[in-house]
Design a protein around this motif. Structure first.
Motif, PDB file in Angstrom:
ATOM      1  N   GLY A 131       0.810  -1.212   0.000  1.00  0.00           N
ATOM      2  CA  GLY A 131       0.000   0.000   0.000  1.00  0.00           C
ATOM      3  C   GLY A 131       0.842   1.260   0.000  1.00  0.00           C
ATOM      4  O   GLY A 131       0.559   2.222  -0.730  1.00  0.00           O
ATOM      5  N   LEU A 132       1.901   1.277   0.812  1.00  0.00           N
ATOM      6  CA  LEU A 132       2.789   2.440   0.872  1.00  0.00           C
ATOM      7  C   LEU A 132       3.519   2.655  -0.457  1.00  0.00           C
ATOM      8  O   LEU A 132       3.647   3.791  -0.929  1.00  0.00           O
ATOM      9  CB  LEU A 132       3.804   2.267   2.002  1.00  0.00           C
ATOM     10  N   ILE A 133       3.990   1.562  -1.060  1.00  0.00           N
ATOM     11  CA  ILE A 133       4.715   1.676  -2.326  1.00  0.00           C
ATOM     12  C   ILE A 133       3.797   2.201  -3.431  1.00  0.00           C
ATOM     13  O   ILE A 133       4.153   3.131  -4.172  1.00  0.00           O
ATOM     14  CB  ILE A 133       5.315   0.315  -2.728  1.00  0.00           C
ATOM     15  N   VAL A 134       2.606   1.619  -3.542  1.00  0.00           N
ATOM     16  CA  VAL A 134       1.670   2.037  -4.593  1.00  0.00           C
ATOM     17  C   VAL A 134       1.242   3.487  -4.373  1.00  0.00           C
ATOM     18  O   VAL A 134       1.162   4.272  -5.328  1.00  0.00           O
ATOM     19  CB  VAL A 134       0.445   1.096  -4.626  1.00  0.00           C
ATOM     20  N   ALA A 135       0.957   3.870  -3.122  1.00  0.00           N
ATOM     21  CA  ALA A 135       0.556   5.242  -2.829  1.00  0.00           C
ATOM     22  C   ALA A 135       1.682   6.224  -3.156  1.00  0.00           C
ATOM     23  O   ALA A 135       1.431   7.325  -3.677  1.00  0.00           O
ATOM     24  CB  ALA A 135       0.149   5.362  -1.364  1.00  0.00           C
ATOM     25  N   LYS A 140       3.792  10.348  -6.890  1.00  0.00           N
ATOM     26  CA  LYS A 140       4.845  10.813  -7.783  1.00  0.00           C
ATOM     27  C   LYS A 140       4.317  11.052  -9.189  1.00  0.00           C
ATOM     28  O   LYS A 140       4.741  11.982  -9.888  1.00  0.00           O
ATOM     29  CB  LYS A 140       5.990   9.789  -7.825  1.00  0.00           C
ATOM     30  N   GLN A 141       3.402  10.203  -9.620  1.00  0.00           N
ATOM     31  CA  GLN A 141       2.858  10.320 -10.968  1.00  0.00           C
ATOM     32  C   GLN A 141       1.845  11.457 -11.084  1.00  0.00           C
ATOM     33  O   GLN A 141       1.657  12.004 -12.182  1.00  0.00           O
ATOM     34  CB  GLN A 141       2.197   9.005 -11.386  1.00  0.00           C
ATOM     35  N   ALA A 150      -4.909   7.044  -2.110  1.00  0.00           N
ATOM     36  CA  ALA A 150      -4.368   5.810  -2.703  1.00  0.00           C
ATOM     37  C   ALA A 150      -4.014   4.800  -1.617  1.00  0.00           C
ATOM     38  O   ALA A 150      -4.274   3.591  -1.765  1.00  0.00           O
ATOM     39  CB  ALA A 150      -3.141   6.140  -3.544  1.00  0.00           C
ATOM     40  N   PHE A 151      -3.425   5.267  -0.536  1.00  0.00           N
ATOM     41  CA  PHE A 151      -3.061   4.403   0.583  1.00  0.00           C
ATOM     42  C   PHE A 151      -4.308   3.784   1.210  1.00  0.00           C
ATOM     43  O   PHE A 151      -4.354   2.579   1.484  1.00  0.00           O
ATOM     44  CB  PHE A 151      -2.282   5.218   1.613  1.00  0.00           C
ATOM     45  N   GLN A 188      -5.323  -0.601 -11.380  1.00  0.00           N
ATOM     46  CA  GLN A 188      -6.374   0.384 -11.646  1.00  0.00           C
ATOM     47  C   GLN A 188      -5.987   1.761 -11.119  1.00  0.00           C
ATOM     48  O   GLN A 188      -6.210   2.789 -11.772  1.00  0.00           O
ATOM     49  CB  GLN A 188      -7.686  -0.064 -10.999  1.00  0.00           C
ATOM     50  N   LEU A 189      -5.409   1.772  -9.933  1.00  0.00           N
ATOM     51  CA  LEU A 189      -5.033   3.029  -9.305  1.00  0.00           C
ATOM     52  C   LEU A 189      -3.964   3.767 -10.115  1.00  0.00           C
ATOM     53  O   LEU A 189      -4.034   4.989 -10.286  1.00  0.00           O
ATOM     54  CB  LEU A 189      -4.521   2.755  -7.893  1.00  0.00           C
ATOM     55  N   LEU A 190      -3.005   3.027 -10.625  1.00  0.00           N
ATOM     56  CA  LEU A 190      -1.880   3.650 -11.323  1.00  0.00           C
ATOM     57  C   LEU A 190      -2.170   3.960 -12.788  1.00  0.00           C
ATOM     58  O   LEU A 190      -1.462   4.776 -13.390  1.00  0.00           O
ATOM     59  CB  LEU A 190      -0.642   2.741 -11.226  1.00  0.00           C
ATOM     60  N   ILE A 191      -3.190   3.324 -13.360  1.00  0.00           N
ATOM     61  CA  ILE A 191      -3.499   3.551 -14.769  1.00  0.00           C
ATOM     62  C   ILE A 191      -4.625   4.560 -14.963  1.00  0.00           C
ATOM     63  O   ILE A 191      -4.799   5.115 -16.059  1.00  0.00           O
ATOM     64  CB  ILE A 191      -3.876   2.212 -15.468  1.00  0.00           C
TER      65      ILE A 191
END
Length: 226
Positions: A131-135, A140-141, A150-151, A188-191
């Motif tokens: 969760g921390l990495i994806v958030a 950053k994006q 996101a987290f 889904q979150l990153l795209i």
């Protein structure tokens, strides 16, 4: 988001869920499937692959339902509390409660005599790290304000989607659904913002094309001067 990009998101998320479930499924259930490979049971291998991919598709649909539900809830939260910082604080508290329940409730309900509670921290820590990495990547994006939502999504929404398996505590299904949900949710979150940008560009292109056609038609229909 345009309908074409929404369909693209749906189909690619299905693919992510199916591939992840197939890979994780063979890993966590290798004792069951090992004989298929050692004895070259091709039909059994294909049946297992199809079954796991099908389960991955189902998990990805659950993931997508949770994703779009959270997008709606997030907007409601911002509208109700009228403060981004307050809404973010509430989400952080819910994340802490969710992680605590994942450890404590599973230990109380499923621990056997002599089991260490430390073992029940492993899934929570894994979920927390992912969760921390994806958030962080999402922030950053896009922007720093995206980190907490996101987290929250990666922790709390994943836990809610995970509930059916958490209740029965089947180890095979536990990790299969866990990794498939995390993969689908992270994807889904990153795209999403990329597809939104692409949709906006497509709408702008159509608008420009429509404007050009209107101008050309006006030139063609313009009456000649006497």
């Amino acid at each position: 988001m345009t309908s074409r990009n929404w369909v693209r998101l749906f189909m690619t998320t299905l693919l992510v869920g199916g591939v992840t479930a197939a890979i994780v499924g063979f890993i966590v259930r290798w004792n069951e499937f090992q004989s298929y490979f050692t004895e070259f049971k091709i039909m059994d291998i294909l049946s297992a692959i199809i079954f796991l991919i099908g389960m991955g598709f189902l998990i990805s649909v659950i993931s997508q339902m949770g994703f779009f539900s959270y997008l709606t809830i997030h907007r409601f939260g911002l509208g109700i509390f009228k403060s981004v910082s307050l809404w973010n604080s509430i989400q952080v508290v819910l994340v802490l409660f969710g992680l605590f329940d994942l450890v404590y409730l599973r230990y109380v309900n499923f621990a056997k005599p002599g089991d260490s509670i430390l073992l029940y921290f492993v899934p929570a820590l894994l979920l927390l790290i992912v969760g921390l990495i994806v958030a962080w990547v999402k922030s950053k994006q896009t922007n720093r304000e995206a980190f907490i939502p996101a987290f929250f999504f990666m922790i709390v929404v994943t836990l809610v989607e995970w509930v059916p398996v958490l209740r029965i505590n089947s180890q095979n299904w536990f990790y299969l659904m866990m990794f498939a949900l995390m993969a689908c949710n992270a994807y889904q979150l990153l795209i999403l913002h990329k597809l939104n940008m692409k949709s906006e560009q497509e709408r702008q292109q159509r608008k420009n094309q429509t404007g050009s056609k209107v101008k050309n038609n006006k030139k063609i229909n313009k009456k000649p001067s006497v």
